[in-house]
Design an enzyme around this catalytic site. Structure first.
Site: not given
Length: 607
Positions: A184, A246, A428
């Protein structure tokens, strides 16, 4: 020709002392590269040459081959105007392919012409664009953890409709001893996560993307921020936006510290997270992600020390438009061969997941998103490639906090600021729930399951959707269920010396229908019926409701789609298998959802 990430659609930020609204942003996958005005420009190629060829052994030979192909494929005026493409060899990937960077970007037509010409070379195994992807977020007795925000905010861990039923699983396993790699944006320091984080690696080889001083890969996986100060910086129409952090949120979903009296909890809060940074400003390249998959799973990558903590599970909450390329598939195949289960987000474009990758790759667990009520999230990709669903949140449709998945975060607008907690939505957010449940299973199992067996167990133990999933938008076999997955993984094998062994199936009573069955595309329901000696006819049927199912029947064993005695595969839900003078014993009936189905009835009758 970019791939954009599968990130959260809306975010609401929670600090340590209060809850307050924050910025909102749309970071969804917006469609295949062809749909993006600036997305068709080709900067980098992945080319694999055959063993024994001059190009495989010699870098100058590779570059001469590219230049020669360009001279044949591109208009001379273009080549002259750009003084040649001036290809540069970036590196050789762990899968044996080469990354080639062009000094001048090509438009879509020129790029396709060049790749066709390269592919025509007998020395070439394959050539593909090195596309840029982006993350897919910023869209019984039971243990109840004492984390301060768990009860109010983390419906996704405990809700009986849309959650994963983690509390009933935590009495058995919290993931101890398992490593989950999170590929990520990297990770930021957070007191509710740090103790479960191993030292990872930054695989980004472009300083513009990484915001580091050089293109070199470096130890650690510090998230330097993926903010964009100006609109249009990544592609035509891309927004100016703050950093998403994220990776910190996704890592928190997997293994945020639990039962520690502060913050929130992760799915597998005794597991370890291996952060691998592959996304930064404007996303990340396929070539970097492919190498990261190899390294995270225990494979060797030139120039990077071997991974001392190979992951049993890899989570990739990222993707973009297009079908799975050979480079990514090769990396995934290698990871699976090494025993690593690969979990990926389906995507946030409300479209068929088969048109996005890595969701379209083989040997991965593809995860769609459901809301707090157990229904499909409006943004979730769908289709036959989706294996199962997990909480992704419904955003404002379900309110706050029920519309969001809540985990660790950082409140910095650009570079890292203070630790915080945030609510996000997106596939996600769904994928790391499945990765976390996979960690619970592998930790509890006496012998870790092979990736294929683990995928099948998670599908088979998924909880049926509590609300109707539209036939045209199936999101898998059901909602991942932590408690049911552990129960299945730890079930005692049948001992034929003590009891009659057979497949676990729902028994059918003669002439008594089972009504109200629902399932997604790919869902499988197994039934059994005991037929006495002297029976003249056996009729096994499905009917009613909406959708499309097929029936597979076998005597004395569980049928499969590939191996069965008889089948009925007409369009719709009306199927029948009739057997004249059936043999005595148990018959098994497998109902398979070719597409999602609702309100289905199954009946067995004999006379």
């Amino acid at each position: 020709m970019r791939i954009r990430a599968l990130s959260a659609m809306v975010m609401t930020v929670m600090g340590t002392a209060s809850v307050h609204a924050a910025h909102a942003g749309d970071l969804d996958v917006v469609g295949p590269p062809a749909a993006q005005a600036d997305g068709a420009r080709l900067h980098r190629l992945i080319v694999k040459y055959r063993d024994g060829s001059a190009e495989r052994r010699d870098v100058p030979a590779k570059l001469r081959a590219i230049e020669s192909a360009a001279a044949r494929a591109l208009p001379q005026r273009t080549v002259r105007a750009q003084a040649g493409l001036q290809p540069r060899h970036v590196r050789t990937l762990a899968i044996g392919a080469d990354v080639i960077r062009l000094a001048h970007a090509l438009d879509r037509a020129e790029g396709e012409a060049l790749m066709r010409e390269i592919a025509a070379d007998p020395a070439v195994v394959y050539v593909e664009a090195d596309l840029r992807l982006r993350h897919t977020g910023v869209v019984a007795p039971a243990l109840v953890p004492d984390d301060q925000y768990y009860d109010q905010y983390q419906w996704h861990l405990k809700d009986n409709d849309g959650g994963i039923r983690a509390p009933s699983a935590w009495d058995v396993s919290a993931g101890a001893g398992v490593v989950v790699a999170v590929l990520d944006t990297g990770i930021t320091a957070h007191p509710d996560l740090d103790d479960n984080v191993l030292e990872g690696y930054d695989f980004i080889t472009d300083s513009f993307v990484s915001r580091r001083e050089t293109d070199e890969r470096v130890p650690g996986a510090q998230d330097h921020g993926d903010w964009n100060p100006e609109a249009g910086e990544c592609y035509a129409g891309s927004p100016a936006q703050p950093s998403s952090w994220h990776g910190t949120h996704v890592a928190g979903t997997v293994a945020e510290l639990g039962n520690n009296g502060i913050g929130m909890a992760g799915v597998a809060f005794d597991a370890k997270v291996l952060p691998v940074r592959v996304l930064g400003r404007c996303g990340g390249y396929t070539s970097d992600i492919a190498d990261a998959v190899v390294w995270a799973s225990g494979g060797s990558v030139d120039g990077v020390p071997d991974n001392e903590n190979p992951a049993e599970v890899i989570n990739m909450s990222l993707g973009g438009g297009g079908s799975c390329g050979a480079a990514m598939q090769s990396a995934i195949d290698g990871a699976v061969a090494r025993g690593t289960t690969v979990v990926v987000a389906a995507g946030n474009s409300a479209a068929d997941a088969a048109d996005f990758y890595p969701a379209s790759c083989g040997s991965v667990i593809v995860v769609g998103a459901n809301r707090i009520n157990g229904g499909i999230a409006g943004y979730s990709n769908y289709g036959g490639t989706v294996d199962l669903s997990a909480p992704g949140g419904g955003g404002g449709v379900d309110g706050n906090p029920g519309g969001y998945v809540w985990q660790s975060w950082n409140d910095g607008e650009t570079s890292p600021g203070e630790p915080a907690y945030v609510g996000m939505t997106g596939t996600s957010m769904a994928a790391p729930h499945v990765a976390g449940v996979a960690a619970l299973v592998q930790s509890a199992a006496e012998t870790p399951l092979a990736p294929q067996a683990l995928e099948q167990l998670l599908r088979d133990s998924a909880r049926p959707f509590p609300v109707v999933i539209p036939t045209g938008t199936p999101i898998g076999a059901g909602i991942v269920d932590a408690a049911a997955a552990l129960e299945a993984a730890l079930a005692e094998p049948c001992d034929p010396e003590v009891e009659e062994c057979g497949p676990e199936a729902m028994p059918l009573v003669n002439r008594v229908p089972v009504n109200g069955l629902i399932g997604g595309g790919g869902a499988q329901l197994l039934f059994s019926i005991d037929v006495p000696a002297g029976t003249r006819s056996l009729n096994l049927r499905s009917y009613g409701g909406s959708g499309d199912v097929s029936l597979y029947v076998a005597h004395g064993r569980a049928p499969t789609v590939q191996v069965h005695d008889r089948a009925s595969t007409r369009p719709g839900n009306s199927e029948a298998v009739v057997i004249t003078n059936p043999a005595e014993g148990s018959y098994y009936l497998l109902v398979v959802g070719d597409y999602a189905f609702t309100n289905l009835s199954v009946l067995g009758l004999f006379q």
